[in-house]
Design a protein around this motif. Structure first.
Motif, mmCIF file in Angstrom:
data_model
loop_
_atom_site.group_PDB
_atom_site.id
_atom_site.type_symbol
_atom_site.label_atom_id
_atom_site.label_comp_id
_atom_site.label_asym_id
_atom_site.label_seq_id
_atom_site.Cartn_x
_atom_site.Cartn_y
_atom_site.Cartn_z
ATOM 1 N N ILE A 1 0.837 -1.204 0.000
ATOM 2 C CA ILE A 1 0.000 0.000 0.000
ATOM 3 C C ILE A 1 0.871 1.252 0.000
ATOM 4 N N LEU A 2 1.961 1.242 0.769
ATOM 5 C CA LEU A 2 2.870 2.391 0.784
ATOM 6 C C LEU A 2 3.425 2.658 -0.612
ATOM 7 N N VAL A 3 3.851 1.607 -1.290
ATOM 8 C CA VAL A 3 4.391 1.759 -2.645
ATOM 9 C C VAL A 3 3.318 2.325 -3.578
ATOM 10 N N TYR B 1 0.370 8.989 -6.085
ATOM 11 C CA TYR B 1 0.086 10.355 -5.644
ATOM 12 C C TYR B 1 1.320 11.221 -5.419
ATOM 13 N N ALA B 2 2.503 10.626 -5.335
ATOM 14 C CA ALA B 2 3.718 11.427 -5.136
ATOM 15 C C ALA B 2 4.889 10.779 -5.853
ATOM 16 N N PRO B 3 4.761 10.560 -7.175
ATOM 17 C CA PRO B 3 5.761 9.763 -7.892
ATOM 18 C C PRO B 3 7.145 10.379 -7.962
ATOM 19 N N ASP B 4 7.244 11.682 -7.836
ATOM 20 C CA ASP B 4 8.554 12.341 -7.936
ATOM 21 C C ASP B 4 9.067 12.799 -6.574
ATOM 22 N N SER B 5 8.527 12.233 -5.521
ATOM 23 C CA SER B 5 8.888 12.681 -4.180
ATOM 24 C C SER B 5 10.052 11.868 -3.617
ATOM 25 N N HIS B 6 10.502 12.290 -2.442
ATOM 26 C CA HIS B 6 11.600 11.603 -1.751
ATOM 27 C C HIS B 6 11.157 10.297 -1.110
ATOM 28 N N TRP B 7 9.842 10.017 -1.081
ATOM 29 C CA TRP B 7 9.362 8.850 -0.352
ATOM 30 C C TRP B 7 9.779 7.527 -0.978
ATOM 31 N N LEU B 8 9.980 7.491 -2.293
ATOM 32 C CA LEU B 8 10.414 6.266 -2.968
ATOM 33 C C LEU B 8 11.247 6.666 -4.177
ATOM 34 N N PRO B 9 12.572 6.696 -4.011
ATOM 35 C CA PRO B 9 13.444 7.177 -5.085
ATOM 36 C C PRO B 9 13.355 6.302 -6.333
ATOM 37 N N GLU B 10 13.605 6.930 -7.479
ATOM 38 C CA GLU B 10 13.636 6.207 -8.750
ATOM 39 C C GLU B 10 15.019 5.625 -9.037
ATOM 40 N N ASP B 11 16.073 6.269 -8.549
ATOM 41 C CA ASP B 11 17.426 5.790 -8.820
ATOM 42 C C ASP B 11 17.608 4.382 -8.270
ATOM 43 N N GLU C 1 17.825 0.283 -1.554
ATOM 44 C CA GLU C 1 17.934 0.477 -0.103
ATOM 45 C C GLU C 1 16.548 0.528 0.546
ATOM 46 N N VAL C 2 15.624 1.217 -0.089
ATOM 47 C CA VAL C 2 14.260 1.259 0.432
ATOM 48 C C VAL C 2 13.678 -0.145 0.491
ATOM 49 N N GLN C 3 13.860 -0.908 -0.584
ATOM 50 C CA GLN C 3 13.316 -2.266 -0.621
ATOM 51 C C GLN C 3 13.936 -3.139 0.464
ATOM 52 N N ALA D 1 17.256 4.801 4.478
ATOM 53 C CA ALA D 1 17.670 4.469 3.120
ATOM 54 C C ALA D 1 18.381 5.598 2.395
ATOM 55 N N THR D 2 17.968 6.841 2.638
ATOM 56 C CA THR D 2 18.556 7.995 1.965
ATOM 57 C C THR D 2 18.719 9.106 3.007
ATOM 58 N N ASP D 3 19.065 10.300 2.544
ATOM 59 C CA ASP D 3 19.229 11.410 3.479
ATOM 60 C C ASP D 3 17.907 12.102 3.798
ATOM 61 N N ARG D 4 16.803 11.570 3.265
ATOM 62 C CA ARG D 4 15.473 12.066 3.599
ATOM 63 C C ARG D 4 14.587 10.887 3.973
ATOM 64 N N ALA D 5 13.482 11.172 4.607
ATOM 65 C CA ALA D 5 12.569 10.106 5.002
ATOM 66 C C ALA D 5 11.986 9.421 3.770
ATOM 67 N N THR D 6 11.866 8.102 3.845
ATOM 68 C CA THR D 6 11.245 7.322 2.781
ATOM 69 C C THR D 6 10.193 6.412 3.411
#
Length: 206
Positions: free
Chosen positions: A69-71, A77-87, A93-95, A149-154
């Motif tokens: 559900i988070l994914v 709703y926030a595809p370009d946000s810091h919550w789930l990076p595309e790189d 790391e998120v996974q 996972a990154t320098d921002r919350a995910t």
């Protein structure tokens, strides 16, 4: 009525992580009763044959499994946000931490809490062993990091937060883990954060 409806229970960490993201994305939603009696109905079984919460409906879409559900919410709703990076590397790391939320967090701190607070038919000693192995690893990981996972919350942080934060409710102390405590405080300082209702603390182990 909001298009998004979340079947949940107030004390579930799995539901809490979804609620956190909905709030942090400022998405309007309606909370629906996902209590035991509701889960045992035929209507709910049509939504989720496993009869577990959370279940999220978004128009015609029905989503189960809190991490899935988070994914979905981020991708829709926030595809370009810091919550789930595309790189690739940050996404990996998120996974990794989503997997640990479903693994060590679930079968360590979460399991201990379920046994102590809800008399779940799980093995408390096993939960303590998993927590005792995992929490030092988490502490070391966070010593020089602000988030998992990154320098921002995910979504990895949200997936792991609830049951780590409530570890003392399962008799698992966080006293010796200052980096974990700082990380929990960072999550709690994010806009839209709402806590889980507090439960009585049993005897702390360790």
């Amino acid at each position: 009525m909001p298009a998004i409806q979340l079947y949940s229970t107030p004390l579930s960490g799995h539901c809490h992580r979804v609620t956190l993201l909905l709030n942090m994305l400022s998405l309007p939603f309606e909370t629906r009763d996902g209590g035991k009696d509701v889960r045992q109905t035929a209507a709910f079984a049509q939504l989720n044959p496993l009869q577990q919460v959370p279940v999220l409906t978004d128009g015609e879409h029905v989503l189960t499994d809190s991490n899935a559900i988070l994914v979905y919410l981020v991708k829709r709703y926030a595809p370009d946000s810091h919550w789930l990076p595309e790189d690739p590397l940050p996404a990996a790391e998120v996974q990794k931490w989503l997997s640990r939320a479903a693994g060590e967090v679930r079968y360590g701190p979460a399991s201990a809490r379920m046994v102590k607070q809800f008399s779940a038919p799980e093995v408390y000693e096993s939960a303590l062993k998993v927590a005792a192995k995992f929490l030092p690893q988490l502490e070391e990981h966070l010593e020089n990091r602000e988030f998992l996972a990154t320098d921002r919350a995910t979504i990895a942080d949200l997936a792991c937060y609830s049951y780590v934060a409530t570890a003392p409710e399962g008799g698992v102390s966080l006293t010796g883990y200052p980096a974990i405590q700082r990380w929990l405080a960072r999550i709690e300082g994010l806009p839209g954060f709402t806590p889980l209702p507090a439960l009585p603390l049993p005897e702390i182990v360790g």
